[in-house]
Design a protein around this motif. Structure first.
Motif, mmCIF file in Angstrom:
data_model
loop_
_atom_site.group_PDB
_atom_site.id
_atom_site.type_symbol
_atom_site.label_atom_id
_atom_site.label_comp_id
_atom_site.label_asym_id
_atom_site.label_seq_id
_atom_site.Cartn_x
_atom_site.Cartn_y
_atom_site.Cartn_z
ATOM 1 N N MET A 101 0.836 -1.343 0.100
ATOM 2 C CA MET A 101 0.055 0.010 -0.067
ATOM 3 C C MET A 101 0.863 1.302 0.024
ATOM 4 S SD MET A 101 -3.207 1.003 2.408
ATOM 5 C CE MET A 101 -3.999 2.629 2.185
ATOM 6 N N PHE A 137 0.678 4.966 0.492
ATOM 7 C CA PHE A 137 0.029 5.815 1.279
ATOM 8 C C PHE A 137 -0.182 7.279 0.593
ATOM 9 C CE2 PHE A 137 0.484 2.851 4.397
ATOM 10 C CZ PHE A 137 -0.562 2.627 5.041
ATOM 11 N N GLN A 138 -1.125 8.019 1.028
ATOM 12 C CA GLN A 138 -1.314 9.467 1.108
ATOM 13 C C GLN A 138 -0.056 10.077 1.548
ATOM 14 O OE1 GLN A 138 -5.042 9.916 2.377
ATOM 15 N NE2 GLN A 138 -5.444 11.966 1.628
ATOM 16 N N GLY A 139 0.302 11.011 0.766
ATOM 17 C CA GLY A 139 1.362 11.746 1.341
ATOM 18 C C GLY A 139 2.522 11.090 1.651
ATOM 19 N N ASN A 155 6.895 11.197 3.941
ATOM 20 C CA ASN A 155 7.478 10.908 5.160
ATOM 21 C C ASN A 155 7.191 9.356 5.502
ATOM 22 O OD1 ASN A 155 7.815 13.650 5.977
ATOM 23 N ND2 ASN A 155 5.939 13.959 6.577
ATOM 24 N N ALA A 156 7.134 8.776 4.126
ATOM 25 C CA ALA A 156 7.043 7.348 4.071
ATOM 26 C C ALA A 156 8.289 6.426 4.523
ATOM 27 C CB ALA A 156 6.566 6.733 2.947
ATOM 28 N N GLY A 207 10.977 15.149 -3.272
ATOM 29 C CA GLY A 207 9.741 14.483 -3.166
ATOM 30 C C GLY A 207 9.202 13.475 -3.949
ATOM 31 N N ARG A 244 11.513 10.505 -3.704
ATOM 32 C CA ARG A 244 10.979 9.702 -2.540
ATOM 33 C C ARG A 244 9.773 8.639 -3.195
ATOM 34 N NH1 ARG A 244 10.939 13.836 2.269
ATOM 35 N NH2 ARG A 244 12.007 15.019 1.178
#
Lengths: 351, 364, 411
Positions: free
Chosen positions: A113, A115-117, A120-121, A175, A178
């Motif tokens: 999965m 994720f949203q945003g 910072n994963a 970003g 990432r």
């Protein structure tokens, strides 16, 4: 039926290319003010290699749904009804019945999965390489040479400079970098399903484009299924082969991309599509859906959409409409699909 | 709030070859370790300068007080008394303040802190060498225990947030951190030592039993630990509450971070998530606090060591003050401050080992 | 709900008093939900009453009574008579004209004095000169040399209660009146003075000094912090450098070194000294808070409108930091209490007042610390200080929880 002879099968109603089958799934959040019915009787199939988009407003239950597939619902959530059947190599299991260790191994190796945003994963104190190795190790893959080779290969696939990213810390990447690394991480263990929850929201338009291209290429190469959650309809239309409209925790319409965008039969889908600005349309013709999403502690009677629906009749206030198949693979839950179709044609004529 | 710009300084900074000395120095200074050490040295210099002014130039400074004392008590003339003071304080009475300052620094660099006033012939630095290790040992041990235990309990509180355990431990840690450590010391002494007689107060005085011969024997080590027990217990009691509360809040913040959720979704084992993802990130702010705490505990050791008659640097400072041994006092104060600076430096360097972001941006 | 959804960082520019009253109202509501905070608040109220009204209720006891040294809490004076006289002498009035034995090690004043108020008591007192006086006194009573003995209940109990062997040293003696005079709730100190009165009177100077020190420290921190953040440039660099330096110097050793050089006679001077060494932590926090507040739209707007530094600080920034400053003020007070009592405990400050700290100092310097009988003399101030600090911190922590949305318990 390959799986029919397997003893571990829960109840094999699955066609051989269906890998995820959601049956009557209802999820409730327990809050001090009452139970919030986050999803109600949701059913759908996901086939191998296809991309299914879930569209709907914020708070409609899309994210709750996707979290339930990897059993990462918050503690206050309870699954009150239904099954989530997952099939791999002819073995079908109910995700909700798996033990804690089984679900841990299921996560990411079967269903990843993003994720949203995802800015910072990544853990800021570990190198990207270490986080790839971490993930592999958690699923029993400890062969260092294999991990390194696979990681570098995936970086190439997401069009990152493998040598530079490999040793980097997350804060040393932009970003977009990432996000791409996260996609690469997502397919590290060759999962069957990748859930993408608003994967591009935080990115600029050019980076968004690049990510979408990478995604498509990856899917072609690795042949995984995607559950794509977005309120960006254009993106959904581009990515998905099938689309489900989610309203107030229910699937109100489901069909192929063409079904949903050109032959929709639910007034909510109509509203969603008409609220997207288009270059070919005058700005002032933009339509928005009146009212607000309903309170899910005390949802409206009958069809939950009726307070906001322009076609609502007395019947809608009393009887919840069933999800009816109108064309093969195209289902909608509305008493007035004919009126919606007529309105759709009228709008199309205007454009 | 540490916000990180999405730019990639480390990867996108193109190295420009340059042979200018200034550029070279600038890049050298940009190195975190170099910069941190440099800052520590500047701080030490500032502290030494401050002490110089405090001891020599302030009205009612120790030199004058000592000169007065010599004149009154030993019937010396002003000049005799002044030159005696000058030799014990290690300064040249005829030199200008600037020269005195330079010489003072020179003496310090050679480790010469002057001669004890009360026991003449004894160098202050030798006295310090005798007492300082015990304080470093007991304070260090206390900090180590309270930091580890506090961080562990704080993590448990965060994981069990809003449960009975959390509420109870929160209350306990608030109480522990509120009460001054010497008050805890008094309570322990009176309740467990004097009233309940769980331990013999008299036997535990000093740093080790007088019958013991120092050496690396198990027996001696046990005796040293026994004597350090009470001060260490008090350092732990007095500081553990702060660690618990800070670790709890920091962990709660970290648990809400995206990367922890993603780590779960990645199927990592909970122990791996706890250690490498939650624990490591949540403990980062604690190292900044460590710097402040070290100074506070070393400062407080004056009272604790005096209370338990533990012969460390704190009780030596108290002794030299009560004996009006100004040269010792000056030296001890300087050494205490320098050890705080050095501990801070070590905490900072440790921090940079744990957080890669610091090494690049230099921000905490 | 009002309490839990309250946001201290409003986007509009509030009037100073608006926000103050709003905070007070919400504070009351929120406090009801926070039990630890409530306990802290009630504790502080008790201390306030104690410090303000207590001294009027309990007279300060500075009368040295060497016969009552270190008596345990709850002690009273009792009258001891021979068994046959038990019904004859029950009150002090019955002793008119009789010979009364009173232990008096001071050699000067006699025990009888307090009873003169209750009636014209004329007694002949016998004087004893040492701690061994009690058995001697009781012997005299047993032999009929005196008619009654007025003793301290603890001492009476020690000699009149049968020992483990079942033998009583004075089988012919009995306590005939167990309640002469008022009880010493916390017992007496090494000079026979009422500890309770010292506890009631001993907090005022300490708490006032700590409050003043906390106030000064907060003031310095707020002014310097806001200045560094708003003016920036050289000012910022210098203030931050000084703050870092002061932060590095361990303040307590510096305090005792200074106390050895300067006579810290004046509590105000002591408060200032403590404040001068304790501002940097708060100053750095304020500086970073102001820096982040500066980024907010409405403060930027105020800057753009050139409303003046004073206006910006008073109207825009301070109201938003009230809770933050208040919490840190409380911590500054507890810190000042630590330094102050620590200094007194070590005897580094001249003794002007008989405070809790001085009680600890005497406890240590007179060796009472190690005597099982005189626990009350040290434990009482220990508990008084500990409870004060705990009340302050519990209160501050609950404020912290109320105003920091991240820590607030989300349900």
């Amino acid at each position: 039926m390959i799986g029919a002879v397997k003893p571990t099968i829960v109840e094999n109603t699955m066609k051989n290319d269906v890998i995820l089958q959601v049956q009557d799934l209802s999820i409730v959040y327990q809050t001090p003010r009452g139970d919030v019915m986050a999803t109600t009787d949701v059913s759908f199939d996901l086939r191998k290699g296809e991309t299914m988009a879930l569209i709907g407003e914020s708070g409609s239950g899309k994210t709750t749904l996707s979290l339930s597939f990897i059993r990462m619902l918050p503690n206050s959530a309870r699954v009150t009804k239904g099954k989530i059947l997952y099939s791999r190599d002819g073995v079908t299991r109910d995700i909700l019945e798996m033990s804690d260790n089984e679900i841990r191994r299921f996560r990411w190796s079967d269903c990843a999965m993003v994720f949203q945003g995802a800015q910072n994963a990544f853990n800021p104190v570990l190198r990207v390489r270490q986080q790839f190795a971490d993930t592999a190790a958690a699923h029993g893959k400890t062969d260092k040479a294999w991990i390194k080779q696979r990681t570098l290969e995936l970086f190439k696939l997401v069009r990152l400079d493998p040598e530079r990213v490999y040793e980097a810390y997350p804060h040393e990447m932009s970003g977009g970098m990432r996000q791409r690394s996260l996609l690469a991480l997502g397919v590290l263990l060759d999962p069957q399903i990748v859930i993408l929850d608003e994967p591009t929201t935080a990115l600029d338009i050019l980076t968004q484009r690049a990510i979408i291209d990478v995604l498509k290429e990856m899917q072609q190469r690795l042949n995984f299924s995607i559950i794509f959650i977005s309120h960006d309809l254009a993106l959904a239309a581009e990515m998905a082969s099938r689309v489900a409209t989610v309203y107030a925790g229910e699937i109100v319409e489901e069909g192929s991309v063409e079904d949903i965008f050109y032959r929709h039969r639910h007034p909510y889908t109509l509203g969603l599509i008409r609220s997207v600005p288009r270059l070919s349309r005058q700005q002032d013709e933009l339509m928005s859906i009146p009212g607000e999403p309903p309170n899910l502690i005390t949802p409206p009677s009958g069809c939950k959409f009726h307070p906001r629906c322009m076609f609502a009749s007395d019947k809608c206030k009393v009887d919840p409409p069933p999800l009816v198949e109108y064309e093969p693979g195209h289902r909608a839950a509305c008493w007035h699909t004919d009126k919606v179709a007529a309105a759709r044609i009228a709008f199309a004529a205007q454009d | 709030m540490a916000t990180h710009t999405p730019t990639a300084p480390a990867l996108e900074a193109a190295p420009v070859p340059s042979f200018h000395l200034l550029d070279y120095l600038r890049r050298f200074y940009a190195n975190y370790t170099v910069r941190t050490i440099f800052k520590a040295l500047v701080t030490i210099w500032a502290v030494i300068t401050f002490t110089f002014f405090l001891i020599r130039l302030m009205p009612g400074n120790p030199v004058e007080v000592y000169v007065d004392f010599l004149m009154n008590q030993q019937n010396m003339t002003y000049d005799e008394a002044y030159s005696r003071a000058a030799s014990q304080f290690r300064f040249d009475p005829d030199a200008s303040p600037v020269t005195q300052y330079v010489e003072y620094m020179g003496h310090l660099l050679q480790g010469d802190l002057g001669e004890s006033i009360t026991s003449s012939g004894t160098r202050v630095i030798d006295q310090i060498a005798r007492f300082l290790p015990w304080t470093i040992f007991s304070v260090g041990l206390g900090l180590l225990i309270s930091f580890t235990l506090g961080a562990t309990l704080g993590t448990i509180m965060a994981y069990k947030r809003n449960t009975f355990i959390d509420h109870t431990l929160s209350l306990i840690s608030s109480i522990l951190s509120a009460v001054p450590n010497y008050i805890w010391g008094l309570m322990i002494l009176i309740i467990f030592g004097v009233q309940l007689r769980w331990f013999n107060v008299g036997e535990l005085r000093g740093t080790y039993s007088p019958t013991m011969t120092p050496g690396f024997t198990l027996e001696f080590l046990g005796d040293v630990l026994k004597h350090a027990m009470l001060p260490v217990l008090v350092y732990v009691t007095g500081s553990i509450g702060g660690w618990m509360l800070n670790m709890r809040n920091s962990t709660i913040g970290t648990l809400g971070e995206d990367y922890v959720g993603v780590a779960r979704a990645r199927g990592l084992t909970s122990s791996r998530i706890l250690l490498a993802y939650v624990g490591r990130n949540a403990s980062l702010p604690m190292f900044t606090l460590l710097a402040i705490n070290i100074g506070f505990i070393i400062g407080g050791s004056v009272i604790i060591e005096e209370l338990f008659v533990y012969k460390g640097i704190g009780s030596f400072l108290y002794w030299s003050i009560s004996q009006r041994d100004y040269t010792s006092m000056q030296g001890v104060f300087l050494i205490i401050t320098i050890s705080v600076v050095v501990s801070n430096l070590m905490a900072d360097l440790l921090y940079s080992r744990l957080d890669p972001r610091v090494r690049v941006s230099g921000e905490k | 709900m009002t309490a839990t959804t309250y946001e201290p960082t409003r986007q509009r520019s509030p009037h100073f008093f608006d926000s103050l009253f709003a905070s007070l109202g919400i504070f009351g509501l929120a406090l009801r939900r926070n039990r630890a905070g409530m306990v802290g608040f009630i504790g502080l109220m008790i201390y306030a009453v104690w410090v303000l009204i207590g001294p009027y209720l309990v007279p300060f006891d500075d009368q040295v009574r060497l016969d009552q040294i270190a008596s345990p809490p709850g002690s009273r004076l009792v009258m001891i008579t021979r068994v046959e006289d038990v019904s004859r002498y029950t009150s002090l009035d019955d002793l008119n004209g009789q010979t009364v034995g009173v232990l008096d090690r001071s050699g000067g004043e006699t025990m009888v004095e307090p009873y003169e108020d209750s009636g014209a008591l004329e007694v002949e007192t016998e004087r004893f000169s040492s701690g061994r006086g009690v058995p001697a006194l009781l012997d005299q009573l047993a032999e009929g040399d005196v008619d009654a003995v007025v003793l301290f209940s603890d001492a009476a109990k020690r000699y009149l209660t049968p020992s483990s062997s079942g033998e009583n040293d004075y089988p012919g003696l009995v306590v005939s009146n167990a309640e002469l005079g008022r009880p010493y709730i916390l017992g007496t100190d090494t000079q026979g003075r009422d500890i309770l009165s010292h506890i009631v009177h001993g907090g005022t100077t300490l708490i006032t000094t700590a409050l003043v020190a906390g106030l000064m420290s907060t003031l310095i921190a707020v002014v310097l912090g806001a200045m560094a953040a708003l003016v920036g440039g050289m000012v910022d660099t210098i203030v931050t450098a000084i703050a870092n330096l002061v932060l590095t110097i361990p303040s307590f050793p510096l305090l005792i070194v200074l106390a050895a050089l300067i006579q810290l006679n004046n509590p105000l001077m002591l408060a200032l000294l403590i404040a001068l060494l304790s501002w940097p932590v708060l100053m750095r926090a304020i500086r970073s808070q102001v820096l982040s507040l500066r980024e907010r739209d409405y403060v930027e707007a105020a800057f753009a409108l050139d409303l003046g530094l004073r206006h910006i600080i008073l109207r825009e920034i301070l109201p938003n930091m009230m809770s933050f400053v208040a919490i840190n003020f409380i911590f500054a007070v507890t810190r000042a209490m630590y330094d102050q009592v620590g200094l007194i405990f070590l005897g580094m400050v001249p003794i002007n007042d008989y405070t809790w700290g001085v009680m600890l100092y005497f406890g240590r310097s007179r060796g009472t610390l190690f005597s099982p009988d005189s626990a009350s003399m040290v434990l009482s101030p220990v508990i008084a200080i500990a409870l004060f600090q705990v009340s302050m911190v519990l209160f501050a922590r609950s404020l912290e929880e109320m105003f920091d949305p991240r820590l607030r318990t989300a349900k």
